[in-house]
Design a protein around this motif. Structure first.
Motif, PDB file in Angstrom:
ATOM      1  N   ASP A  26       1.115  -1.048   0.280  1.00 18.44           N
ATOM      2  CA  ASP A  26       0.074   0.074  -0.088  1.00 18.44           C
ATOM      3  C   ASP A  26       0.825   1.292   0.045  1.00 18.44           C
ATOM      4  O   ASP A  26       0.074   2.514  -0.571  1.00 18.44           O
ATOM      5  N   LEU A  27       1.817   1.424   0.380  1.00 18.18           N
ATOM      6  CA  LEU A  27       2.826   2.835   0.755  1.00 18.18           C
ATOM      7  C   LEU A  27       3.313   2.457  -0.945  1.00 18.18           C
ATOM      8  O   LEU A  27       3.782   4.135  -1.025  1.00 18.18           O
ATOM      9  N   ARG A  28       3.922   1.330  -1.226  1.00 16.90           N
ATOM     10  CA  ARG A  28       4.725   0.817  -2.138  1.00 16.90           C
ATOM     11  C   ARG A  28       4.239   2.341  -3.283  1.00 16.90           C
ATOM     12  O   ARG A  28       3.940   3.086  -4.415  1.00 16.90           O
ATOM     13  N   ALA A  29       2.424   2.040  -3.309  1.00 15.77           N
ATOM     14  CA  ALA A  29       1.608   3.039  -4.167  1.00 15.77           C
ATOM     15  C   ALA A  29       1.034   4.104  -3.903  1.00 15.77           C
ATOM     16  O   ALA A  29       0.337   4.774  -4.243  1.00 15.77           O
TER      17      ALA A  29
ATOM     18  N   GLY B 251       3.956  12.709  10.400  1.00 16.05           N
ATOM     19  CA  GLY B 251       3.269  13.216   8.859  1.00 16.05           C
ATOM     20  C   GLY B 251       3.571  14.116   8.384  1.00 16.05           C
ATOM     21  O   GLY B 251       3.496  14.112   7.000  1.00 16.05           O
ATOM     22  N   GLU B 252       4.793  14.984   8.693  1.00 15.61           N
ATOM     23  CA  GLU B 252       4.947  16.007   7.392  1.00 15.61           C
ATOM     24  C   GLU B 252       5.973  15.334   6.739  1.00 15.61           C
ATOM     25  O   GLU B 252       6.038  15.209   5.135  1.00 15.61           O
ATOM     26  N   ALA B 253       6.858  14.522   7.288  1.00  9.40           N
ATOM     27  CA  ALA B 253       7.615  13.946   6.437  1.00  9.40           C
ATOM     28  C   ALA B 253       7.182  13.310   5.197  1.00  9.40           C
ATOM     29  O   ALA B 253       7.731  12.486   4.549  1.00  9.40           O
ATOM     30  N   LEU B 254       5.966  11.786   5.515  1.00 10.54           N
ATOM     31  CA  LEU B 254       5.676  11.062   4.994  1.00 10.54           C
ATOM     32  C   LEU B 254       4.696  12.118   3.971  1.00 10.54           C
ATOM     33  O   LEU B 254       5.262  11.569   2.910  1.00 10.54           O
ATOM     34  N   ALA B 255       4.138  13.107   4.397  1.00  7.92           N
ATOM     35  CA  ALA B 255       3.702  14.060   3.091  1.00  7.92           C
ATOM     36  C   ALA B 255       5.171  14.562   1.949  1.00  7.92           C
ATOM     37  O   ALA B 255       4.484  14.300   0.745  1.00  7.92           O
ATOM     38  N   GLU B 256       6.186  14.922   2.986  1.00 10.23           N
ATOM     39  CA  GLU B 256       7.168  14.773   1.968  1.00 10.23           C
ATOM     40  C   GLU B 256       7.608  13.491   0.979  1.00 10.23           C
ATOM     41  O   GLU B 256       7.328  14.017  -0.005  1.00 10.23           O
TER      42      GLU B 256
ATOM     43  N   ALA C 119       9.782   9.772  -7.708  1.00  9.14           N
ATOM     44  CA  ALA C 119      10.253   9.365  -8.074  1.00  9.14           C
ATOM     45  C   ALA C 119       9.474   7.738  -7.354  1.00  9.14           C
ATOM     46  O   ALA C 119       8.719   7.875  -6.488  1.00  9.14           O
ATOM     47  N   ALA C 120       9.603   6.766  -7.844  1.00  8.91           N
ATOM     48  CA  ALA C 120       8.893   5.611  -7.621  1.00  8.91           C
ATOM     49  C   ALA C 120       9.944   5.269  -6.022  1.00  8.91           C
ATOM     50  O   ALA C 120      10.810   4.935  -6.022  1.00  8.91           O
ATOM     51  N   LEU C 121       9.265   5.190  -5.060  1.00  9.64           N
ATOM     52  CA  LEU C 121       9.781   4.658  -3.772  1.00  9.64           C
ATOM     53  C   LEU C 121      10.791   3.251  -3.644  1.00  9.64           C
ATOM     54  O   LEU C 121       9.838   2.270  -4.118  1.00  9.64           O
ATOM     55  N   THR C 122      11.824   3.137  -3.390  1.00 11.51           N
ATOM     56  CA  THR C 122      12.494   2.271  -2.958  1.00 11.51           C
ATOM     57  C   THR C 122      12.027   1.293  -1.887  1.00 11.51           C
ATOM     58  O   THR C 122      10.644   1.818  -1.209  1.00 11.51           O
ATOM     59  N   ASP C 123      13.029   0.275  -1.225  1.00  9.72           N
ATOM     60  CA  ASP C 123      12.751  -0.380  -0.125  1.00  9.72           C
ATOM     61  C   ASP C 123      12.951   0.319   0.515  1.00  9.72           C
ATOM     62  O   ASP C 123      12.402  -0.144   1.548  1.00  9.72           O
ATOM     63  N   GLU C 124      13.449   1.047   0.793  1.00 12.18           N
ATOM     64  CA  GLU C 124      14.410   2.021   1.843  1.00 12.18           C
ATOM     65  C   GLU C 124      13.609   3.136   2.396  1.00 12.18           C
ATOM     66  O   GLU C 124      12.881   3.036   3.020  1.00 12.18           O
ATOM     67  N   ASP C 125      12.645   3.581   1.021  1.00 10.02           N
ATOM     68  CA  ASP C 125      11.833   4.535   1.437  1.00 10.02           C
ATOM     69  C   ASP C 125      10.466   4.280   1.578  1.00 10.02           C
ATOM     70  O   ASP C 125       9.697   4.470   2.458  1.00 10.02           O
ATOM     71  N   VAL C 126       9.725   2.997   1.717  1.00  8.53           N
ATOM     72  CA  VAL C 126       8.517   2.267   2.126  1.00  8.53           C
ATOM     73  C   VAL C 126       8.638   1.789   3.356  1.00  8.53           C
ATOM     74  O   VAL C 126       8.557   1.960   4.470  1.00  8.53           O
ATOM     75  N   ALA C 127       9.902   1.387   3.700  1.00  4.95           N
ATOM     76  CA  ALA C 127      10.660   0.883   5.351  1.00  4.95           C
ATOM     77  C   ALA C 127      10.184   2.663   5.814  1.00  4.95           C
ATOM     78  O   ALA C 127       9.732   1.650   7.241  1.00  4.95           O
ATOM     79  N   ARG C 128      11.041   3.523   5.569  1.00  2.00           N
ATOM     80  CA  ARG C 128      11.255   4.982   6.777  1.00  2.00           C
ATOM     81  C   ARG C 128       8.826   5.111   6.541  1.00  2.00           C
ATOM     82  O   ARG C 128       8.402   6.048   7.721  1.00  2.00           O
ATOM     83  N   ALA C 129       8.665   5.155   5.161  1.00  8.36           N
ATOM     84  CA  ALA C 129       7.801   5.835   5.424  1.00  8.36           C
ATOM     85  C   ALA C 129       6.747   4.712   6.517  1.00  8.36           C
ATOM     86  O   ALA C 129       5.348   5.106   6.870  1.00  8.36           O
ATOM     87  N   SER C 130       6.435   3.491   6.305  1.00  3.08           N
ATOM     88  CA  SER C 130       6.277   3.078   8.099  1.00  3.08           C
ATOM     89  C   SER C 130       6.911   3.097   9.014  1.00  3.08           C
ATOM     90  O   SER C 130       5.504   3.434   9.947  1.00  3.08           O
TER      91      SER C 130
END
Length: 335
Positions: free
Chosen positions: A240-243, A261-266, A272-283
């Motif tokens: 869900d985060l990747r999408a 929340g502000e960091a997640l919004a950014e 750019a497509a979210l990398t595995d690291e981005d997804v982990a950070r978003a989580s």
């Protein structure tokens, strides 16, 4: 089989699956193959396979019928209809979301193509209405299903529109879930009683029970969409985060007004497509905002509201126990 099916799995296998297979035989070979694959009845080449669905909606429909004092097989048309309607929605949903895996198998559109997957979904919703209108006095049930499917489609439209917006509110998100998921679960709890001529008070009470149950189900589903174990959910981790979906935990985090929340919004605004690291950070950001805990607590609250509706109904003891089993299963499920 899952916990949901433990109390009614024999009835589903005895009554519902044969009825669905008989309806599938009305379809042309192409649509029948895609539909049977989606239902888990066969592999892509048509060879038999074991069904992998939860059986939640047909189980609720059978219990709904039995709530009127009817025999178990009296609710079969309702159980068939809700399962076919649900499967229709999944076929289309996977196409719209671009999901490539469901229940540990490639999604139908990746196997057969987008067009065949859409057409098979259309064929199944047609069969769902056939199952109801062929029952003497089944028009009220068919009308209810039509209304629930209309709500489901409205919820799906809202969900798609959220992908293009960065100002989605939590209230909008909960309303979308009430349509996209809770409407059909509410209908599942009402259709059996409608088919069997149950009194309006019983139908309405079961419907409210199912509505709260549906909200709880989707709240848990949204948690699993971020933190679920792929070996249990059948979907890639953090899908869900990747999408960049505006699921309830995500919207709760985005609207919380804190640094997480502000960091997640950014991150969500990044082109750019979210990398595995981005997804982990978003989580981690969603969790740090408190949105995971909030969503889980709201799921428990909706489950308690469902239980309160159940307590207010005059039901046979075994039916009450069966519905309570479902309510117990949902908030703690892991798939």
């Amino acid at each position: 089989m899952t916990v949901v099916r433990s109390r009614g799995s024999d009835q589903i296998q005895t009554y519902v699956e044969p009825a669905i297979r008989a309806l599938l035989d009305r379809l042309d070979p192409g649509n029948r193959l895609v539909a049977a694959y989606q239902l888990g009845y066969c592999d892509a080449d048509g060879s038999p396979a074991a069904s992998q669905g939860k059986g939640l909606r047909p189980a609720l429909a059978l219990l709904s019928a039995r709530a009127t004092g009817a025999e178990p097989d009296a609710g079969v048309p309702a159980a068939v209809a809700v399962e076919l309607a649900h499967t229709f929605s999944l076929l289309h949903d996977d196409v719209m979301d671009g999901d490539t895996e469901r229940r540990h198998r490639p999604t139908a559109w990746t196997v057969f193509g987008v067009g065949p997957a859409i057409l098979a979904g259309d064929a199944l919703i047609g069969l769902a209405y056939e199952a109801l209108v062929e029952v003497p006095g089944g028009n009220p049930a068919a009308l209810r299903l039509a209304q629930d499917v209309r709500a489901l489609i409205a919820g799906q439209m809202a969900d798609l529109s959220f992908e293009k917006r960065d100002d989605v509110t939590l209230e909008e998100c909960l309303t979308m879930v009430g349509n996209k998921t809770a409407a059909l679960l509410s209908g599942s709890c009402a259709l059996g009683a409608l088919v069997c001529g149950g009194p309006p008070g019983l139908v309405d009470g079961l419907s409210r029970f199912g509505h709260h149950l549906g909200l709880a189900f989707q709240l848990v589903d949204d948690v699993l969409g971020i933190w679920g174990d792929p070996r249990r959910t059948g979907k890639p981790v953090g899908s869900d985060l990747r999408a960049r979906k505006r699921s309830i935990p995500v919207v709760r985090a985005l609207t919380g007004g804190d640094a997480a929340g502000e960091a997640l919004a950014e991150l969500y605004r990044s082109p750019a497509a979210l990398t595995d690291e981005d997804v982990a950070r978003a989580s981690g950001l969603v969790e740090a905002s408190g949105a995971r805990e909030w969503t889980q607590q709201r799921a428990w609250q909706e489950t308690e509201l469902a239980r309160a509706e159940l307590e207010a109904l005059d039901l046979p003891d075994d039916v009450r126990a069966g519905l309570a089993d479902v309510a117990d299963f949902i908030p703690g499920r892991d798939h």
